[in-house]
Enzyme design. Structure first.
Site, PDB file in Angstrom:
ATOM      1  N   VAL A   9      29.509-124.217  28.161  1.00 30.29           N
ATOM      2  CA  VAL A   9      29.262-125.233  27.126  1.00 30.29           C
ATOM      3  C   VAL A   9      29.900-126.556  27.535  1.00 30.29           C
ATOM      4  O   VAL A   9      30.898-126.581  28.246  1.00 30.29           O
ATOM      5  CB  VAL A   9      29.824-124.787  25.737  1.00 30.29           C
ATOM      6  CG1 VAL A   9      28.928-123.729  25.104  1.00 30.29           C
ATOM      7  CG2 VAL A   9      31.253-124.301  25.850  1.00 30.29           C
ATOM      8  N   ALA A  43      25.986-123.084  21.003  1.00 33.92           N
ATOM      9  CA  ALA A  43      26.275-121.646  21.068  1.00 33.92           C
ATOM     10  C   ALA A  43      27.666-121.412  20.507  1.00 33.92           C
ATOM     11  O   ALA A  43      28.528-122.294  20.544  1.00 33.92           O
ATOM     12  CB  ALA A  43      26.195-121.145  22.502  1.00 33.92           C
ATOM     13  N   HIS A  48      31.464-110.354  27.198  1.00 31.70           N
ATOM     14  CA  HIS A  48      31.156-111.123  26.001  1.00 31.70           C
ATOM     15  C   HIS A  48      29.670-110.964  25.691  1.00 31.70           C
ATOM     16  O   HIS A  48      28.929-110.372  26.492  1.00 31.70           O
ATOM     17  CB  HIS A  48      31.555-112.610  26.147  1.00 31.70           C
ATOM     18  CG  HIS A  48      31.084-113.263  27.421  1.00 31.70           C
ATOM     19  ND1 HIS A  48      31.363-114.567  27.739  1.00 31.70           N
ATOM     20  CD2 HIS A  48      30.348-112.793  28.476  1.00 31.70           C
ATOM     21  CE1 HIS A  48      30.825-114.875  28.913  1.00 31.70           C
ATOM     22  NE2 HIS A  48      30.215-113.812  29.372  1.00 31.70           N
TER      23      HIS A  48
HETATM   24  N1  PHE Z   1      31.792-116.012  25.198  1.00 27.26           N
HETATM   25  C1  PHE Z   1      33.006-116.643  24.804  1.00 27.26           C
HETATM   26  C2  PHE Z   1      34.122-115.609  24.779  1.00 27.26           C
HETATM   27  O1  PHE Z   1      33.908-114.480  24.973  1.00 27.26           O
HETATM   28  C3  PHE Z   1      32.871-117.292  23.447  1.00 27.26           C
HETATM   29  C4  PHE Z   1      31.890-118.415  23.448  1.00 27.26           C
HETATM   30  C5  PHE Z   1      30.567-118.160  23.128  1.00 27.26           C
HETATM   31  C6  PHE Z   1      32.260-119.708  23.753  1.00 27.26           C
HETATM   32  C7  PHE Z   1      29.643-119.205  23.101  1.00 27.26           C
HETATM   33  C8  PHE Z   1      31.370-120.726  23.741  1.00 27.26           C
HETATM   34  C9  PHE Z   1      30.050-120.493  23.422  1.00 27.26           C
HETATM   35  O2  PHE Z   1      35.257-115.885  24.565  1.00 27.26           O
END
Ligand code: PHE
Length: 338
Positions: free
Chosen positions: A246, A303, A163
């Site tokens: 988060v 975020a 991610h």
């Molecule tokens: N990184 C998470 C994903 O790949 C998405 C996300 C980003 C969730 C930022 C919360 C805050 O699914």
């Protein structure tokens, strides 16, 4: 002799032929040279008259040679121009212009929406380390939450980021709040592909940090984005969800009306939430290690992360995410933008 020479010169068709004639008449053993030599046996009066006559002949031959040479050269130039003529009316070679990939187009559009809100766009590495992709995001080794992201591991212990969230930590390590950033880029998942899953796709990450940032700011930012994408009627809904980095965590949905069918529906676009204190602590610990001050103890932040291909699929009615990266030109050419 003069008549003869002039006739031959007139008939000469090339510079080589002309040179041959010149040698034959004016050369060391040429006919005119021989005639000059033959004057020896003449008396003074005769010799003077003969000398003058031969000089006239010589001049006439030389002049004729020079004129013919100029003629032949002009004709050769003419012939060459004719032979190498360019037809300026022919159509040019049409080089097929390249264009931005449809995923890049959507990503650009999203980035521009956030730029107008004062966000800065930054990018980070696709080959990440475990610390930034997982540990610093409150996902310790062997924690079951790691199963949320099937990972491509590289031989040296790095991984292909699953991610764009690791850039949250990288950015905070190097920058002092307040700030708001978006991170466009590729991410990788080691999973079986099907119509809605690809091993590589694009995300847009967002991060806003400062004093007094709340979930309401998150919703406002997402609503502004939704309206830019889908018009003033667009709406945003937050639903409880879980991501280790988060708290609280949400997934966000956007109400959009499909322009092709006229039907409205809730579109699940991505995950979001308030930055977890453990993430701020990981960033501050890393800063301290690097000799920088802790600056994330009195701030909050939100975020979000969303999938880019999904937006394109809904907008254009693309039935299968695998079309994006199978290099089928007939597919890609449907989305022209230079
Ligand atoms: N990184 C998470 C994903 O790949 C998405 C996300 C980003 C969730 C930022 C919360 C805050 O699914």
């Amino acid at each position: 002799m003069l008549e003869e020479a002039l006739a031959e010169i007139r008939a000469a068709a090339s510079l080589e032929a002309l040179q041959e004639i010149k040698v034959r008449f004016l050369g060391k053993k040429g006919r005119l040279t021989q005639a000059f030599k033959a004057m020896k046996g003449l008396g003074p009066e005769e010799r003077k008259a003969r000398g003058q006559e031969l000089n006239r002949i010589k001049q006439a031959i030389e002049q004729a040679l020079a004129e013919r040479e100029a003629e032949i050269k002009a004709a050769e130039l003419e012939a060459r121009l004719e032979r190498e003529r360019e037809d300026v009316s022919l159509p040019g070679l049409a080089l097929a212009p390249g264009g931005y990939h449809v995923a890049t187009q959507i990503l650009d559009e999203l980035v521009n929406v956030f730029r107008r809100m004062g966000y800065q766009a930054v990018t980070g590495p696709e080959a990440e380390d475990e610390f930034h992709n997982f540990d610093a995001l409150n996902i310790p080794p062997h924690h079951p939450a790691r199963d949320m992201w099937d990972t491509f591991w590289l031989e040296d212990g790095h991984l292909l980021r699953t991610h764009t969230s690791p850039m949250q930590v990288r950015y905070m390590e190097a920058h002092t709040p307040p700030f708001q950033i978006v991170v466009p880029g590729k991410v990788y998942r080691h999973e079986a592909t099907d119509a809605t899953h690809e091993a590589m796709f694009h995300q847009l990450e967002g991060l806003a940090v400062g004093e007094g940032i709340t979930l309401a700011h998150l919703k406002g930012a997402l609503l502004t984005m939704a309206r830019a994408l889908y018009g003033e009627e667009a709406r945003v809904r937050l639903q409880p969800s879980f991501f280790p980095f988060v708290e609280p965590g949400v997934e966000f949905l956007v109400w959009w009306t499909n322009p092709r069918t006229g039907e409205g529906s809730w579109l699940e676009l991505g995950g979001a939430g308030m930055v977890h204190p453990a993430v701020f602590k990981a960033a501050d610990d890393a800063r301290e290690k690097a000799g920088r001050p802790r600056v994330y103890e009195n701030v909050t932040g939100f975020a979000f992360g969303l999938g880019v291909e999904r937006i394109a699929m809904l907008r254009y009615g693309i039935p299968d995410i695998r079309y994006f990266y199978s290099n089928r030109l007939a597919f890609l050419r449907q989305f022209p933008r230079p």
